[in-house]
Design a protein around this motif. Structure first.
Motif, short mmCIF file in Angstrom:
data_model
loop_
_atom_site.label_atom_id
_atom_site.label_comp_id
_atom_site.label_asym_id
_atom_site.label_seq_id
_atom_site.Cartn_x
_atom_site.Cartn_y
_atom_site.Cartn_z
N THR A 107 34.47 35.15 27.47
CA THR A 107 33.64 35.82 26.46
C THR A 107 33.10 34.80 25.46
N HIS A 108 33.97 33.88 25.02
CA HIS A 108 33.57 32.77 24.15
C HIS A 108 34.67 31.73 24.23
N LEU A 109 34.43 30.55 23.69
CA LEU A 109 35.29 29.40 24.01
C LEU A 109 36.38 29.13 22.97
N PHE A 111 40.05 29.03 21.52
CA PHE A 111 41.22 28.64 22.33
C PHE A 111 42.02 29.82 22.86
N ASP A 112 42.02 30.96 22.14
CA ASP A 112 42.84 32.09 22.58
C ASP A 112 42.15 32.91 23.67
N HIS A 113 40.94 32.49 24.06
CA HIS A 113 40.20 33.16 25.14
C HIS A 113 39.96 32.22 26.32
N ALA A 114 39.83 30.91 26.01
CA ALA A 114 39.44 29.94 27.04
C ALA A 114 40.55 28.95 27.39
N ALA A 210 36.38 42.09 23.28
CA ALA A 210 36.72 40.72 22.87
C ALA A 210 36.82 40.66 21.34
N ASP A 211 36.23 39.66 20.70
CA ASP A 211 36.40 39.54 19.25
C ASP A 211 35.33 40.27 18.44
N LEU A 212 34.56 41.15 19.09
CA LEU A 212 33.67 42.03 18.32
C LEU A 212 34.50 43.13 17.65
N GLU A 255 41.18 43.46 23.11
CA GLU A 255 41.86 42.27 23.64
C GLU A 255 43.09 41.86 22.83
N HIS A 256 43.03 41.96 21.52
CA HIS A 256 44.13 41.44 20.68
C HIS A 256 45.09 42.52 20.18
N GLU A 257 44.86 43.76 20.58
CA GLU A 257 45.68 44.87 20.08
C GLU A 257 47.02 44.93 20.82
ZN ZN Z 1 40.27 35.93 19.74
#
Ligand code: ZN
Length: 280
Positions: A107-109, A111-114, A210-212, A255-257
């Protein structure tokens, strides 16, 4: 759960801990801590919930968690246990190996996603999924390669530069159809060109926030993160996504829930709110 031709499964890449104030921006702690209690260091527990999409001959992974390359100091800061980021173990629970993944949507780069996109073997950085094509938005790639000092620490190049060197990277230029029934939407408020898969079905579709909207607590419009680079923009983007989610019966994946995997939404007296929680 099936959406169109695709079976979608959420997969846990482990938990880490982030400052609760940073996760809720201008929202007072007395309000956010009712939703997510903080530890003695003011940190809240965060999930890393990736998504597996299987169908049409593809096995697609969306986001890859922190991975296994954190330093000991970083592991202490984020309360992260390395074994949680082990991709062999994570995928074995789905009867898969990293070799089976055909496509990876990052989704984006940050560190917690990539982080899990690459790993170290015999001292060398390699793509974790050797047979996969990795998809990243071009504007996100350029941002990560030339980061602003504000979020430079979130873009360690070891997580993504090896993808280009290995020839497994495809840079996308804006929103569009990734494959039949999978569309990518793009937002810019959190970071430049964050992409979100929308898996379309006849009666319901799945949207990966994601982080939206990282946690269910971020559904109210003003509940945004201090990490969001363009606060007004992310509020507008979130409003547009929540309206569509309500009108088009989307299942939103957070994603983070830690508590809620996914949910549908409805219009309430204070705006869009959760209608029904869903486990994928
Ligand atoms: Zn994140």
């Amino acid at each position: 759960m099936k959406f169109g031709n695709y079976e979608c499964t959420s997969i846990g890449m482990g938990y880490f801990y982030i400052d609760g104030g940073a996760m809720f921006g201008i929202v007072p702690k007395v309000l956010w801590e009712k939703q997510t209690p903080a530890d003695a260091k003011n940190r809240i527990q965060m999930n890393m919930r990736s998504l597996l999409i299987r169908g049409n001959g593809k096995t697609i992974l969306v986001d890859a968690g922190i991975g296994t390359k954190l330093t000991d100091k970083e592991k202490t800061i984020y309360g992260f246990e390395e074994e949680m980021g082990n991709m062999d173990a994570v995928l074995a629970r789905q009867n898969l190996t990293p070799d089976d993944i055909t496509d990876v949507i990052i989704t984006h780069l940050h560190f917690d996603h990539a982080g899990g996109a690459t790993y170290i073997e015999n001292g060398e950085l390699r793509p974790t999924f050797p047979n996969a094509t990795y998809y990243i938005q071009k504007a996100q790639w350029e941002t990560a390669m030339n980061p602003h000092s504000r979020d430079k620490n979130s873009f360690p190049a070891i997580n993504f530069k090896p993808l280009k060197e290995a020839g497994v990277l495809t840079l996308l230029d804006g929103p569009g159809e990734l494959s039949d029934g999978i569309e990518l939407l793009v937002t810019h408020g959190h970071t430049a060109a964050q992409q979100h898969p929308l898996i379309k079905g006849a009666d319901k579709s799945l949207f990966y926030c994601a982080d939206l909207i990282p946690m269910a607590a971020h559904i109210p419009l003003s509940w945004i993160m201090a990490y969001d680079n363009l606060p007004m923009t992310i509020m507008e983007e979130k409003q547009a996504v929540l309206e569509r989610a309500y009108k088009e019966n989307w299942v939103l994946v957070f994603e983070h829930e830690c508590g809620i995997t996914a949910a549908t939404v409805q219009r309430g007296s204070k705006g869009i709110e959760i209608k029904k929680t869903i486990v994928l």
